[in-house]
Scaffold this motif. Structure first.
Motif, PDB file in Angstrom:
ATOM      1  N   TYR A   1      -4.485  22.294 -12.073  1.00 59.59           N
ATOM      2  CA  TYR A   1      -3.849  23.016 -10.972  1.00 59.59           C
ATOM      3  C   TYR A   1      -3.698  22.182  -9.705  1.00 59.59           C
ATOM      4  CZ  TYR A   1      -5.001  27.116 -13.835  1.00 59.59           C
ATOM      5  OH  TYR A   1      -5.117  28.022 -14.856  1.00 59.59           O
ATOM      6  N   TYR A   2      -4.254  20.974  -9.701  1.00 65.07           N
ATOM      7  CA  TYR A   2      -4.351  20.216  -8.460  1.00 65.07           C
ATOM      8  C   TYR A   2      -3.916  18.767  -8.618  1.00 65.07           C
ATOM      9  CZ  TYR A   2      -7.276  24.254  -7.571  1.00 65.07           C
ATOM     10  OH  TYR A   2      -7.736  25.536  -7.456  1.00 65.07           O
ATOM     11  N   THR A   3      -3.549  18.178  -7.483  1.00 62.61           N
ATOM     12  CA  THR A   3      -3.278  16.744  -7.471  1.00 62.61           C
ATOM     13  C   THR A   3      -4.581  15.975  -7.641  1.00 62.61           C
ATOM     14  OG1 THR A   3      -1.289  16.883  -6.115  1.00 62.61           O
ATOM     15  CG2 THR A   3      -2.518  14.830  -6.018  1.00 62.61           C
ATOM     16  N   ILE A   4      -4.537  14.985  -8.506  1.00 69.18           N
ATOM     17  CA  ILE A   4      -5.664  14.091  -8.723  1.00 69.18           C
ATOM     18  C   ILE A   4      -5.199  12.673  -8.405  1.00 69.18           C
ATOM     19  CG2 ILE A   4      -7.404  13.241 -10.336  1.00 69.18           C
ATOM     20  CD1 ILE A   4      -7.612  16.246  -9.772  1.00 69.18           C
TER      21      ILE A   4
ATOM     22  N   SER B   1       0.476  14.867  -9.631  1.00 71.74           N
ATOM     23  CA  SER B   1       0.554  16.192  -9.029  1.00 71.74           C
ATOM     24  C   SER B   1       0.552  17.262 -10.106  1.00 71.74           C
ATOM     25  CB  SER B   1       1.838  16.285  -8.206  1.00 71.74           C
ATOM     26  OG  SER B   1       2.095  17.616  -7.804  1.00 71.74           O
ATOM     27  N   SER B   2       0.143  18.462  -9.709  1.00 71.95           N
ATOM     28  CA  SER B   2       0.251  19.590 -10.635  1.00 71.95           C
ATOM     29  C   SER B   2       1.673  20.146 -10.653  1.00 71.95           C
ATOM     30  CB  SER B   2      -0.728  20.694 -10.240  1.00 71.95           C
ATOM     31  OG  SER B   2      -0.371  21.222  -8.985  1.00 71.95           O
ATOM     32  N   VAL B   3       2.490  19.724  -9.689  1.00 72.37           N
ATOM     33  CA  VAL B   3       3.875  20.179  -9.605  1.00 72.37           C
ATOM     34  C   VAL B   3       4.709  19.347 -10.568  1.00 72.37           C
ATOM     35  CG1 VAL B   3       5.872  20.541  -8.116  1.00 72.37           C
ATOM     36  CG2 VAL B   3       3.543  20.827  -7.209  1.00 72.37           C
ATOM     37  N   GLU B   4       5.008  19.896 -11.712  1.00 74.64           N
ATOM     38  CA  GLU B   4       5.779  19.231 -12.763  1.00 74.64           C
ATOM     39  C   GLU B   4       5.146  17.916 -13.216  1.00 74.64           C
ATOM     40  OE1 GLU B   4      10.204  20.963 -11.555  1.00 74.64           O
ATOM     41  OE2 GLU B   4       9.739  18.837 -11.228  1.00 74.64           O
ATOM     42  N   GLY B   5       3.878  17.740 -12.919  1.00 77.16           N
ATOM     43  CA  GLY B   5       3.176  16.539 -13.363  1.00 77.16           C
ATOM     44  C   GLY B   5       3.724  15.260 -12.795  1.00 77.16           C
ATOM     45  N   SER B   6       4.348  15.338 -11.635  1.00 75.49           N
ATOM     46  CA  SER B   6       4.942  14.134 -11.049  1.00 75.49           C
ATOM     47  C   SER B   6       3.862  13.124 -10.704  1.00 75.49           C
ATOM     48  CB  SER B   6       5.751  14.492  -9.807  1.00 75.49           C
ATOM     49  OG  SER B   6       4.939  15.091  -8.841  1.00 75.49           O
TER      50      SER B   6
ATOM     51  N   THR C   1      -0.857   3.646 -15.877  1.00 75.01           N
ATOM     52  CA  THR C   1      -0.296   4.979 -16.135  1.00 75.01           C
ATOM     53  C   THR C   1      -1.408   5.997 -16.002  1.00 75.01           C
ATOM     54  OG1 THR C   1       1.285   4.051 -17.717  1.00 75.01           O
ATOM     55  CG2 THR C   1       0.941   6.426 -17.780  1.00 75.01           C
ATOM     56  N   THR C   2      -1.116   7.092 -15.318  1.00 77.78           N
ATOM     57  CA  THR C   2      -2.095   8.159 -15.209  1.00 77.78           C
ATOM     58  C   THR C   2      -1.618   9.355 -16.038  1.00 77.78           C
ATOM     59  OG1 THR C   2      -3.430   9.442 -13.657  1.00 77.78           O
ATOM     60  CG2 THR C   2      -1.117   9.189 -13.109  1.00 77.78           C
ATOM     61  N   SER C   3      -2.560  10.023 -16.668  1.00 75.36           N
ATOM     62  CA  SER C   3      -2.214  11.154 -17.521  1.00 75.36           C
ATOM     63  C   SER C   3      -3.328  12.180 -17.483  1.00 75.36           C
ATOM     64  CB  SER C   3      -1.965  10.689 -18.961  1.00 75.36           C
ATOM     65  OG  SER C   3      -3.148  10.144 -19.530  1.00 75.36           O
ATOM     66  N   ARG C   4      -2.994  13.375 -17.912  1.00 74.94           N
ATOM     67  CA  ARG C   4      -3.970  14.467 -17.948  1.00 74.94           C
ATOM     68  C   ARG C   4      -4.264  14.876 -19.380  1.00 74.94           C
ATOM     69  NH1 ARG C   4      -4.244  17.499 -13.095  1.00 74.94           N
ATOM     70  NH2 ARG C   4      -2.523  17.180 -11.634  1.00 74.94           N
ATOM     71  N   ASP C   5      -5.499  15.269 -19.630  1.00 69.43           N
ATOM     72  CA  ASP C   5      -5.856  15.994 -20.844  1.00 69.43           C
ATOM     73  C   ASP C   5      -6.430  17.318 -20.376  1.00 69.43           C
ATOM     74  OD1 ASP C   5      -6.972  17.124 -23.119  1.00 69.43           O
ATOM     75  OD2 ASP C   5      -7.713  15.224 -23.893  1.00 69.43           O
ATOM     76  N   ASN C   6      -5.576  18.294 -20.285  1.00 69.07           N
ATOM     77  CA  ASN C   6      -5.994  19.572 -19.710  1.00 69.07           C
ATOM     78  C   ASN C   6      -7.026  20.281 -20.587  1.00 69.07           C
ATOM     79  OD1 ASN C   6      -4.325  19.216 -17.501  1.00 69.07           O
ATOM     80  ND2 ASN C   6      -2.596  20.255 -18.465  1.00 69.07           N
TER      81      ASN C   6
ATOM     82  N   ASP D   1      -2.211  21.673  -4.758  1.00 66.30           N
ATOM     83  CA  ASP D   1      -1.301  21.312  -5.845  1.00 66.30           C
ATOM     84  C   ASP D   1      -0.474  20.083  -5.514  1.00 66.30           C
ATOM     85  OD1 ASP D   1       1.157  23.995  -5.266  1.00 66.30           O
ATOM     86  OD2 ASP D   1       0.360  22.430  -3.970  1.00 66.30           O
ATOM     87  N   TRP D   2      -0.264  19.832  -4.240  1.00 62.53           N
ATOM     88  CA  TRP D   2       0.414  18.598  -3.848  1.00 62.53           C
ATOM     89  C   TRP D   2      -0.274  18.028  -2.617  1.00 62.53           C
ATOM     90  CZ3 TRP D   2       2.747  16.470   0.391  1.00 62.53           C
ATOM     91  CH2 TRP D   2       3.430  15.256   0.162  1.00 62.53           C
ATOM     92  N   VAL D   3      -0.585  16.764  -2.670  1.00 61.50           N
ATOM     93  CA  VAL D   3      -1.257  16.075  -1.580  1.00 61.50           C
ATOM     94  C   VAL D   3      -0.635  14.698  -1.434  1.00 61.50           C
ATOM     95  CG1 VAL D   3      -3.486  15.286  -0.676  1.00 61.50           C
ATOM     96  CG2 VAL D   3      -3.409  17.249  -2.225  1.00 61.50           C
ATOM     97  N   PRO D   4      -0.347  14.254  -0.228  1.00 60.68           N
ATOM     98  CA  PRO D   4       0.109  12.865  -0.073  1.00 60.68           C
ATOM     99  C   PRO D   4      -0.936  11.920  -0.641  1.00 60.68           C
ATOM    100  CG  PRO D   4       0.348  14.089   1.972  1.00 60.68           C
ATOM    101  CD  PRO D   4      -0.450  14.959   1.052  1.00 60.68           C
TER     102      PRO D   4
END
Length: 124
Positions: free
Chosen positions: A31-34, A52-57, A69-74, A102-105
Motif C-alpha cells: 500500500y505504500y512507497t518503499i 510506489s504503490s500507485v501502479e507500481g511506478s 531493479t526494484t520489485s515487490r513480493d506482496n 502511497d506516494w512519496v518523493p
C-alpha cells in the motif's frame, strides 16, 4: 510496530550481482512507497530507487539506471533490490525506508521509517 529489516548484502566482485531484501512487519508494504537508499564511506546518503504503490511506478538514480531493479513480493511482504553489473562505486550500506504513504518523493528527508541497513562491498 512498524519495522523494516534488510538482508542480502555481502562481498561481491566487480561485475557481479546481488539481491537485497527488505522485509516488513507491522504494515502491508503493497500500500505504500518503499525506497532504497545507500551511504558509501565518506559520502552522503543518496536515493537509489523508489517503488510506489500507485501502479507500481518506479524511479531509479541515474547511477544505477539499467543495472538495478526494484520489485515487490506482496505475498511475502518483501521488496527486493536486484543489483547487477556492480562496481566499486556501489560499495555502501543499503537501507530501505517507508513513510507509510502511497506516494512519496524519493528523498531521504521524506521518509520516517528506516531499516538498520545491509553492507554491500564490491571489490575491483
Amino acid at each position: 510496530q512498524v519495522q523494516l529489516v534488510e538482508s542480502g548484502g555481502g562481498l561481491v566482485q566487480s561485475g557481479g550481482s546481488l539481491r537485497l531484501s527488505c522485509a516488513a512487519s507491522g504494515f502491508t508494504m503493497a500500500y505504500y512507497t518503499i525506497a532504497w537508499f545507500r551511504q558509501g564511506p565518506g559520502k552522503e546518503r543518496e536515493a537509489v530507487s523508489c517503488i510506489s504503490s500507485v501502479e507500481g511506478s518506479t524511479w531509479y538514480a541515474d547511477s544505477v539506471e539499467g543495472r538495478f531493479t526494484t520489485s515487490r513480493d506482496n505475498s511475502q511482504n518483501i521488496v527486493y533490490l536486484h543489483m547487477s553489473s556492480l562496481n566499486p562505486d556501489d560499495t555502501a550500506v543499503y537501507y530501505c525506508a517507508t513513510d507509510l504513504r502511497d506516494w512519496v518523493p524519493c528523498r531521504a528527508m521524506d521518509f520516517g521509517t528506516w531499516g538498520q541497513g545491509t553492507q554491500v562491498t564490491v571489490s575491483s
